[in-house]
Design a protein around this motif. Structure first.
Motif, PDB file in Angstrom:
ATOM      1  N   PRO A 126       0.742  -1.143   0.072  1.00  9.93           N
ATOM      2  CA  PRO A 126       0.312  -0.249   0.059  1.00  9.93           C
ATOM      3  C   PRO A 126       0.357   1.271  -0.042  1.00  9.93           C
ATOM      4  N   HIS A 127       0.402   2.025  -0.636  1.00 14.80           N
ATOM      5  CA  HIS A 127       1.008   3.657  -0.993  1.00 14.80           C
ATOM      6  C   HIS A 127       0.211   4.730   0.011  1.00 14.80           C
ATOM      7  N   ALA A 128      -0.337   4.708   0.752  1.00 11.82           N
ATOM      8  CA  ALA A 128      -1.027   5.567   1.707  1.00 11.82           C
ATOM      9  C   ALA A 128      -1.008   7.402   1.053  1.00 11.82           C
ATOM     10  N   GLY A 129      -0.009   7.478   0.758  1.00 15.27           N
ATOM     11  CA  GLY A 129       0.077   9.013   0.625  1.00 15.27           C
ATOM     12  C   GLY A 129      -1.256   9.125  -1.221  1.00 15.27           C
ATOM     13  N   ILE A 130      -0.805   7.950  -1.786  1.00 12.66           N
ATOM     14  CA  ILE A 130      -1.652   8.365  -2.920  1.00 12.66           C
ATOM     15  C   ILE A 130      -2.780   7.346  -2.767  1.00 12.66           C
ATOM     16  N   LEU A 131      -2.970   6.475  -2.305  1.00 14.70           N
ATOM     17  CA  LEU A 131      -4.476   5.539  -2.107  1.00 14.70           C
ATOM     18  C   LEU A 131      -4.115   4.225  -3.291  1.00 14.70           C
ATOM     19  N   THR A 132      -3.112   4.169  -2.966  1.00 14.67           N
ATOM     20  CA  THR A 132      -2.600   3.331  -4.477  1.00 14.67           C
ATOM     21  C   THR A 132      -2.319   1.596  -3.854  1.00 14.67           C
ATOM     22  N   PHE A 133      -1.878   0.506  -4.444  1.00 18.64           N
ATOM     23  CA  PHE A 133      -1.817  -0.289  -3.922  1.00 18.64           C
ATOM     24  C   PHE A 133      -0.167  -0.609  -4.951  1.00 18.64           C
ATOM     25  N   ASP A 134       0.804  -0.762  -4.647  1.00 19.03           N
ATOM     26  CA  ASP A 134       2.397  -0.429  -5.829  1.00 19.03           C
ATOM     27  C   ASP A 134       2.972  -0.938  -6.353  1.00 19.03           C
ATOM     28  N   ILE A 135       2.727  -2.137  -7.349  1.00 13.99           N
ATOM     29  CA  ILE A 135       4.235  -3.429  -7.595  1.00 13.99           C
ATOM     30  C   ILE A 135       4.364  -2.355  -9.123  1.00 13.99           C
ATOM     31  N   GLY A 136       6.082  -3.287  -7.643  1.00 17.32           N
ATOM     32  CA  GLY A 136       7.686  -3.040  -8.381  1.00 17.32           C
ATOM     33  C   GLY A 136       7.573  -3.823  -9.358  1.00 17.32           C
ATOM     34  N   ASN A 137       8.398  -3.480 -10.433  1.00 13.14           N
ATOM     35  CA  ASN A 137       9.188  -4.014 -11.612  1.00 13.14           C
ATOM     36  C   ASN A 137      10.811  -3.874 -11.405  1.00 13.14           C
ATOM     37  N   GLN A 138      12.016  -5.151 -10.500  1.00 14.82           N
ATOM     38  CA  GLN A 138      12.627  -5.315 -10.506  1.00 14.82           C
ATOM     39  C   GLN A 138      13.668  -5.469 -11.772  1.00 14.82           C
ATOM     40  N   ASP A 139      12.843  -5.806 -13.068  1.00 17.95           N
ATOM     41  CA  ASP A 139      13.529  -5.851 -14.297  1.00 17.95           C
ATOM     42  C   ASP A 139      13.358  -4.945 -15.734  1.00 17.95           C
ATOM     43  N   LEU A 140      13.033  -3.315 -14.209  1.00 18.83           N
ATOM     44  CA  LEU A 140      12.640  -1.921 -15.355  1.00 18.83           C
ATOM     45  C   LEU A 140      14.531  -1.823 -15.512  1.00 18.83           C
ATOM     46  N   VAL A 141      14.684  -1.474 -16.942  1.00 19.53           N
ATOM     47  CA  VAL A 141      15.831  -1.278 -17.381  1.00 19.53           C
ATOM     48  C   VAL A 141      16.118   1.249 -17.371  1.00 19.53           C
ATOM     49  N   ALA A 142      17.301   1.177 -17.424  1.00 21.69           N
ATOM     50  CA  ALA A 142      17.366   2.897 -17.762  1.00 21.69           C
ATOM     51  C   ALA A 142      16.352   3.173 -18.581  1.00 21.69           C
ATOM     52  N   GLU A 143      15.850   4.443 -18.235  1.00 26.92           N
ATOM     53  CA  GLU A 143      15.309   4.960 -19.849  1.00 26.92           C
ATOM     54  C   GLU A 143      16.258   5.479 -20.283  1.00 26.92           C
ATOM     55  N   GLN A 144      16.424   6.084 -21.417  1.00 28.86           N
ATOM     56  CA  GLN A 144      17.266   6.815 -22.857  1.00 28.86           C
ATOM     57  C   GLN A 144      16.117   7.815 -23.261  1.00 28.86           C
ATOM     58  N   GLY A 145      16.514   8.600 -23.204  1.00 31.41           N
ATOM     59  CA  GLY A 145      16.022   9.689 -24.714  1.00 31.41           C
ATOM     60  C   GLY A 145      17.289  10.296 -24.958  1.00 31.41           C
ATOM     61  N   ASP A 146      16.144  11.226 -26.746  1.00 33.26           N
ATOM     62  CA  ASP A 146      16.336  12.360 -27.038  1.00 33.26           C
ATOM     63  C   ASP A 146      15.681  13.488 -27.205  1.00 33.26           C
ATOM     64  N   GLY A 147      15.821  14.984 -27.182  1.00 35.95           N
ATOM     65  CA  GLY A 147      14.839  15.821 -27.016  1.00 35.95           C
ATOM     66  C   GLY A 147      15.381  17.030 -27.580  1.00 35.95           C
TER      67      GLY A 147
END
Length: 337
Positions: A126-147
């Protein structure tokens, strides 16, 4: 509970002709410990280090700026969680040119790198501050962008204006995906941290005009359109077209600043995301300033949402159950010395 240690060092090198700049390094260590039966993330030690440099070339009517940053982030969680390490490079370059008396053209390009946050990787609860149940993702990789972003600015004694557009393409962009399901124990809506290629396109403009010596008129508008390009879906929690108009009147010790804030409806929504209606909200601020000896006294009376409009902020996680504040008035006293 968080125990952090931060450090930073900046060095300005000797100016060589029209070239000046700075370089340095920064970092931190973080010992994150969330206690209790509903702790959202495991006890995790995080360490981060970055080295960077920024250089400027200044000529009479044009200037250039370019820089780079290399960054490392590491996470060491306890329990049945994977340790992760991220290393990446960011760079940017830009130019600023005077195109007329008081007018400037600015153009920037940037290549960005961002490691996933601890909460995005390991949260599960539970994330009490925003009233959600968060599920993380250990497989996330780094973001890379161009702008790129382009803007025009104009400044004189009676007019201040700027307008700009931007375009960003971010690969493996991390976002909170609404699942449409509720956690059985907490009854909170479940959101998952996912990633996909995204595109952000937007524009904004500001204008301030001095009508008479004591009165300024102002206006602002901004718009952003963001999509998951490989899914052909809008990104969640993107603001709608927004704008405001206002007056800033000052006479001797008095100040009076009414402002009308407006937003269009937002119906370009992600799966299971709630659309929001448009609105217009009237805010008024007034102040009186006086000086006694070496002290400055400021009395301020602020009224927000004076028409008591029922409206919702599209960026809020709790907009379905908690609209924005209704009519409210605040009286402040500030003493400066």
């Amino acid at each position: 509970m968080r125990r952090n240690f931060n450090y930073r060092a900046n060095f300005n090198h000797r100016r060589e002709g029209k070239l000046s700049g700075t370089f340095g390094f920064s970092g931190f260590t973080r010992d994150f410990l969330s206690v209790g039966a509903e702790a959202p993330a495991p006890h995790t030690k995080q360490h981060s280090f970055a080295a960077y440099a920024l250089e400027r070339l200044d000529f009479e009517k044009v200037g250039f700026q370019f820089g780079g940053r290399i960054e490392q982030n590491g996470y060491r969680p306890e329990g049945d969680f994977r340790a992760r390490n991220f290393l990446g490079f960011s760079a940017s370059g830009g130019t600023r040119a005077r195109v007329w008396n008081g007018g400037t053209f600015v153009a920037n390009y940037q290549h960005s790198f961002r490691a996933p946050a601890l909460e995005e990787l390991y949260n599960h609860g539970p994330h009490a501050g925003i009233l959600t149940f968060d599920i993380g993702n250990q497989d996330l990789v780094a973001e890379q962008g161009d702008g790129i972003d382009l803007s025009l600015r104009h400044t004189t004694t009676r007019v201040r204006a700027d307008a700009g557009v931007y375009y960003y393409n971010i690969r493996k962009f991390v976002f909170t995906a609404f699942t449409g399901q509720d956690d059985a124990a907490s009854k909170l809506p479940i959101i998952r941290y996912e990633q996909s290629t995204s595109r952000f396109v937007g524009a904004e403009a500001n204008l301030e005009v001095q009508a008479i010596p004591t009165l300024w008129l102002s206006g602002r508008v901004d718009y952003a359109r963001a999509e998951l390009t490989d899914q052909s879906k809008p990104l969640p929690r993107i603001p709608p077209l927004r704008g405001s108009i206002g007056i800033d009147w000052r006479y001797k010790a008095f100040g009076f600043r009414p402002q009308l804030v407006m937003a269009r409806k937002q119906d370009r929504v992600f799966d299971h995301e709630t659309p929001t209606a448009g609105y217009a909200v009237l805010n008024v601020a007034g102040s009186y300033t006086f000086v006694t000896r070496r002290l400055t006294h400021v009395l301020a009376l602020n009224g927000n949402n004076l028409t008591n409009r029922l409206y919702r902020n599209h960026l809020s996680f709790v907009k379905k159950i908690a609209p924005e504040m209704g009519r409210n008035v605040r009286l402040n006293y500030t003493l400066r010395f």
